[in-house]
Design a protein around this motif. Structure first.
Motif, mmCIF file in Angstrom:
data_model
loop_
_atom_site.group_PDB
_atom_site.id
_atom_site.type_symbol
_atom_site.label_atom_id
_atom_site.label_comp_id
_atom_site.label_asym_id
_atom_site.label_seq_id
_atom_site.Cartn_x
_atom_site.Cartn_y
_atom_site.Cartn_z
ATOM 1 N N SER A 389 0.825 -1.199 0.000
ATOM 2 C CA SER A 389 0.000 0.000 0.000
ATOM 3 C C SER A 389 0.863 1.254 0.000
ATOM 4 C CB SER A 389 -0.932 -0.018 1.223
ATOM 5 O OG SER A 389 -1.746 1.133 1.246
ATOM 6 N N GLU A 390 1.892 1.265 0.843
ATOM 7 C CA GLU A 390 2.754 2.446 0.944
ATOM 8 C C GLU A 390 3.551 2.659 -0.342
ATOM 9 O OE1 GLU A 390 6.169 4.254 3.968
ATOM 10 O OE2 GLU A 390 4.870 2.606 4.618
ATOM 11 N N ALA A 391 4.108 1.588 -0.901
ATOM 12 C CA ALA A 391 4.868 1.716 -2.146
ATOM 13 C C ALA A 391 3.956 2.196 -3.277
ATOM 14 C CB ALA A 391 5.512 0.387 -2.497
ATOM 15 N N SER A 392 2.733 1.668 -3.337
ATOM 16 C CA SER A 392 1.794 2.069 -4.386
ATOM 17 C C SER A 392 1.431 3.541 -4.249
ATOM 18 C CB SER A 392 0.537 1.202 -4.330
ATOM 19 O OG SER A 392 0.848 -0.151 -4.577
ATOM 20 N N TYR A 393 1.224 3.994 -3.021
ATOM 21 C CA TYR A 393 0.939 5.414 -2.809
ATOM 22 C C TYR A 393 2.084 6.276 -3.328
ATOM 23 C CZ TYR A 393 0.655 9.919 -0.549
ATOM 24 O OH TYR A 393 0.637 11.274 -0.336
ATOM 25 N N ARG A 394 3.318 5.880 -3.015
ATOM 26 C CA ARG A 394 4.480 6.666 -3.435
ATOM 27 C C ARG A 394 4.603 6.713 -4.948
ATOM 28 N NH1 ARG A 394 6.568 9.780 0.748
ATOM 29 N NH2 ARG A 394 6.874 8.501 2.623
ATOM 30 N N LEU A 395 4.050 5.716 -5.633
ATOM 31 C CA LEU A 395 4.081 5.689 -7.091
ATOM 32 C C LEU A 395 2.874 6.385 -7.709
ATOM 33 C CD1 LEU A 395 5.261 1.983 -7.507
ATOM 34 C CD2 LEU A 395 6.616 4.036 -7.996
ATOM 35 N N GLY A 396 2.048 6.997 -6.872
ATOM 36 C CA GLY A 396 0.876 7.705 -7.366
ATOM 37 C C GLY A 396 -0.282 6.803 -7.722
ATOM 38 N N GLN A 397 -0.236 5.553 -7.272
ATOM 39 C CA GLN A 397 -1.289 4.576 -7.594
ATOM 40 C C GLN A 397 -2.208 4.409 -6.384
ATOM 41 O OE1 GLN A 397 0.609 1.014 -9.174
ATOM 42 N NE2 GLN A 397 2.108 2.251 -10.300
ATOM 43 N N GLU A 398 -3.046 5.380 -6.165
ATOM 44 C CA GLU A 398 -3.848 5.405 -4.942
ATOM 45 C C GLU A 398 -4.913 4.317 -4.909
ATOM 46 O OE1 GLU A 398 -5.297 9.299 -4.022
ATOM 47 O OE2 GLU A 398 -3.275 10.086 -3.629
ATOM 48 N N THR A 399 -5.397 3.896 -6.055
ATOM 49 C CA THR A 399 -6.397 2.818 -6.070
ATOM 50 C C THR A 399 -5.797 1.527 -5.528
ATOM 51 O OG1 THR A 399 -7.559 3.810 -7.957
ATOM 52 C CG2 THR A 399 -7.947 1.466 -7.517
ATOM 53 N N LYS A 400 -4.578 1.207 -5.986
ATOM 54 C CA LYS A 400 -3.886 0.023 -5.460
ATOM 55 C C LYS A 400 -3.587 0.188 -3.973
ATOM 56 C CE LYS A 400 -1.459 -2.300 -9.232
ATOM 57 N NZ LYS A 400 -0.133 -2.768 -9.704
ATOM 58 N N ALA A 401 -3.162 1.379 -3.602
ATOM 59 C CA ALA A 401 -2.825 1.623 -2.194
ATOM 60 C C ALA A 401 -4.035 1.390 -1.303
ATOM 61 C CB ALA A 401 -2.297 3.039 -2.023
ATOM 62 N N LEU A 402 -5.185 1.910 -1.708
ATOM 63 C CA LEU A 402 -6.408 1.734 -0.918
ATOM 64 C C LEU A 402 -6.852 0.277 -0.881
ATOM 65 C CD1 LEU A 402 -8.445 4.874 -2.013
ATOM 66 C CD2 LEU A 402 -7.807 4.294 0.337
ATOM 67 N N SER A 403 -6.688 -0.425 -1.983
ATOM 68 C CA SER A 403 -7.108 -1.826 -2.027
ATOM 69 C C SER A 403 -6.368 -2.663 -0.994
ATOM 70 C CB SER A 403 -6.862 -2.387 -3.434
ATOM 71 O OG SER A 403 -7.178 -3.759 -3.480
ATOM 72 N N SER A 404 -5.042 -2.536 -0.960
ATOM 73 C CA SER A 404 -4.269 -3.327 0.007
ATOM 74 C C SER A 404 -4.538 -2.869 1.432
ATOM 75 C CB SER A 404 -2.777 -3.229 -0.319
ATOM 76 O OG SER A 404 -2.483 -3.916 -1.521
ATOM 77 N N LEU A 405 -4.629 -1.572 1.648
ATOM 78 C CA LEU A 405 -4.938 -1.042 2.978
ATOM 79 C C LEU A 405 -6.265 -1.594 3.478
ATOM 80 C CD1 LEU A 405 -4.622 0.998 5.348
ATOM 81 C CD2 LEU A 405 -5.626 2.730 3.839
ATOM 82 N N ASN A 406 -7.261 -1.603 2.622
ATOM 83 C CA ASN A 406 -8.600 -1.999 3.061
ATOM 84 C C ASN A 406 -8.753 -3.509 3.218
ATOM 85 O OD1 ASN A 406 -9.686 0.576 3.429
ATOM 86 N ND2 ASN A 406 -10.134 0.787 1.230
ATOM 87 N N LEU A 407 -7.884 -4.298 2.595
ATOM 88 C CA LEU A 407 -7.878 -5.732 2.894
ATOM 89 C C LEU A 407 -7.528 -5.971 4.363
ATOM 90 C CD1 LEU A 407 -6.097 -7.256 -0.246
ATOM 91 C CD2 LEU A 407 -8.475 -7.639 0.459
#
Length: 512
Positions: A389-407
């Motif tokens: 989630s954190e790596a995805s956020y840093r890459l500007g991929q907030e949808t992926k970041a939220l998906s892993s966070l919410n799992l």
């Protein structure tokens, strides 16, 4: 009499020395590294020895310093309020860090000993006349164990001597510190080679459960990349684990730390323990961290600040993270009332203990210290998802970041439906939500200090913690401060003994 000295330096561990006298007699046979690695059984035994030495066999070696990640943060205190009992751990908790603190020295020394054993086994097995496929798998395990140990060193001390071969004591003491970047580069190389050689978790037979796997190597790759802020490869390594379908969050949060859940669905890598009474094959932390009223030593107690973080979120994980004074964790017995738990506040800085390291009375073995069978989970799937989630956020991929966070949050919500709802945040708030989730999900597992350092906010968070403490009305830890915090605390001091033994070749970290 003939005197033989065993120098456990970087050949077998840094600058730890032991000497014993033996009667002079002609031995019937001698086992040496030159004649040991002759078959598969001996090579496998050497690898098992490297797993064992990674954890050592007594509480004061490496086990106790696993509490650094909690007590070196806003999550926990020294705990035990008896002034003279492990005073140097109290100094650690307050950030009064001196290079001659034995806790720093033991951690450094014994981890290097584990690395030295890996180097010796790598050299021996490389030349062993065994099946090529088995050889590559065993070498992969050793590279994983070495990488794991170097990671444990570099995330605390920064750059350390980088030794990849067996050395004499004199050679070992002449090795200067490598840069942290060089150490991480070697960690990544070892983990990449381990991932290529190791089987998936499902392909380990029952007798091999708990040994290193492809998933463990890739998960630690993700972590090494995260710590070096290489966001794209961190995301890729994490997704390799996620796409392997080897791990899930099916185990309830309340069951993750259970003596009956060794190497469970979520477990990526854990230190496996046994209640065997002949050898020290268990952990001591269940005793070290338990209430003094309940036969424990009372160290590493959760702070009211951590409790408040759960309460602000109405998060049901609180119950399975912190035992508060008066909580029910079982039924009353003739000797102790587990329905009204006594944390012994008179000898406890916070009136709380860790639930994750709590073993119910029925599951405690005889002679529990060094024999407790509660495995130490070093890497689990929720941690991996939050790294993704954190790596995805840093890459500007907030949808992926939220998906892993919410799992991760969805599993927590199963404890009490309607309390831990999906996040929908964006921007800086999303990053703060990811960081908060790491605190709540992984609390009291030894991650918090190291997270705060890599997030570049240790000093700011501890200063905010002290401001909270100054106005807190908590009946147990109000007014207590971690008042020695400074930027130098972003690294542990290099132990004085190590600098002296090296004749100054090994240098000190700034500020000490």
């Amino acid at each position: 009499m003939k005197k033989y000295c065993l120098y456990l330096s970087l050949a077998l561990g840094l600058s730890l020395q032991s000497c014993e006298d033996f009667l002079t007699q002609t031995p019937n046979g001698q086992q040496t590294t030159a004649n040991f690695y002759t078959n598969a059984e001996e090579c496998t035994a050497a690898v098992m020895g490297c797993y064992a030495l990674t954890d050592q066999d007594d509480w004061w070696k490496i086990d106790r310093s696993r509490m650094f990640g909690d007590a070196g943060s806003d999550d926990a205190w020294k705990g035990n309020a008896i002034a003279g009992d492990q005073r140097e751990f109290g100094d650690f908790s307050r950030f009064f860090w001196l290079p001659n603190n034995e806790w720093f020295d033991n951690r450094y020394t014994f981890i290097f000993q584990a690395i030295g054993n890996c180097n010796a086994a790598l050299a021996g097995i490389e030349k062993a006349p065994i099946d090529a496929a088995l050889k590559q798998k065993l070498l992969g395990e050793l590279k994983f164990i070495r990488a794991y140990n170097y990671f444990e060193l570099v995330k605390g001390y920064g750059g350390v001597p980088l030794v990849l071969t067996t050395l004499t004591p004199a050679e070992a003491l002449a090795v200067p510190r490598a840069s942290a970047a060089d150490c991480y580069a070697q960690i990544i190389k070892d983990l990449q080679e381990a991932a290529a050689a190791l089987p998936e978790k499902r392909d380990r037979p029952g007798a091999e459960k708990g040994r290193a796997t492809k998933g463990a190597a890739n998960a630690y790759l993700a972590k090494a990349y995260l710590y070096t802020e290489q966001w794209a490869p961190a995301q890729q390594a994490a997704e390799a684990v996620m796409n392997s379908a080897q791990y899930n969050l099916n185990d309830e949060f309340s069951y993750v730390w259970n003596v009956n859940n060794h190497n469970g669905n979520e477990s990526i890598f854990e230190l496996n323990y046994s209640p065997n009474q002949t050898f020290n094959l268990g952990t001591s932390l269940t005793v070290v961290m338990r209430s003094r009223a309940d036969g424990g030593w009372g160290f590493n107690t959760p702070s009211s600040n951590l409790e408040q973080a759960f309460l602000r979120e109405n998060d049901p994980r609180l119950k399975w993270t912190i035992i508060r004074q008066g909580d029910s964790v079982g039924t009353a017995t003739a000797n102790f009332d587990y329905s009204n738990y006594n944390t012994k506040p008179s000898e406890n800085e916070s009136g709380r203990t860790s639930r994750k390291m709590f073993v119910p009375l029925a599951d405690r073995p005889a002679n529990e210290r060094e024999h407790a069978p509660l495995n130490r989970i070093e890497m689990r799937y929720a941690d991996l998802l939050l790294m993704h989630s954190e790596a995805s956020y840093r890459l500007g991929q907030e949808t992926k970041a939220l998906s892993s966070l919410n799992l991760v949050r969805a599993r927590a919500n199963r404890l009490q439906p309607g309390t831990v709802l999906p996040r929908r945040s964006t921007g800086a708030q999303l990053l703060n939500d990811i960081w908060l989730e790491r605190r709540l999900e992984l609390a009291m597992e030894g991650h918090r200090y190291y997270d705060l350092v890599r997030q570049h906010r240790l000093v700011a968070v501890i200063r905010a913690f002290n401001a909270y403490q100054a106005t807190s009305t908590d009946p147990y830890d109000k007014g207590k401060l971690k008042d020695q915090i400074s930027e130098s605390n972003n690294l542990f001091p290099i132990p004085t003994n190590q600098i002296q033994l090296s004749g100054g070749v090994v240098t000190q970290n700034p500020g000490y």
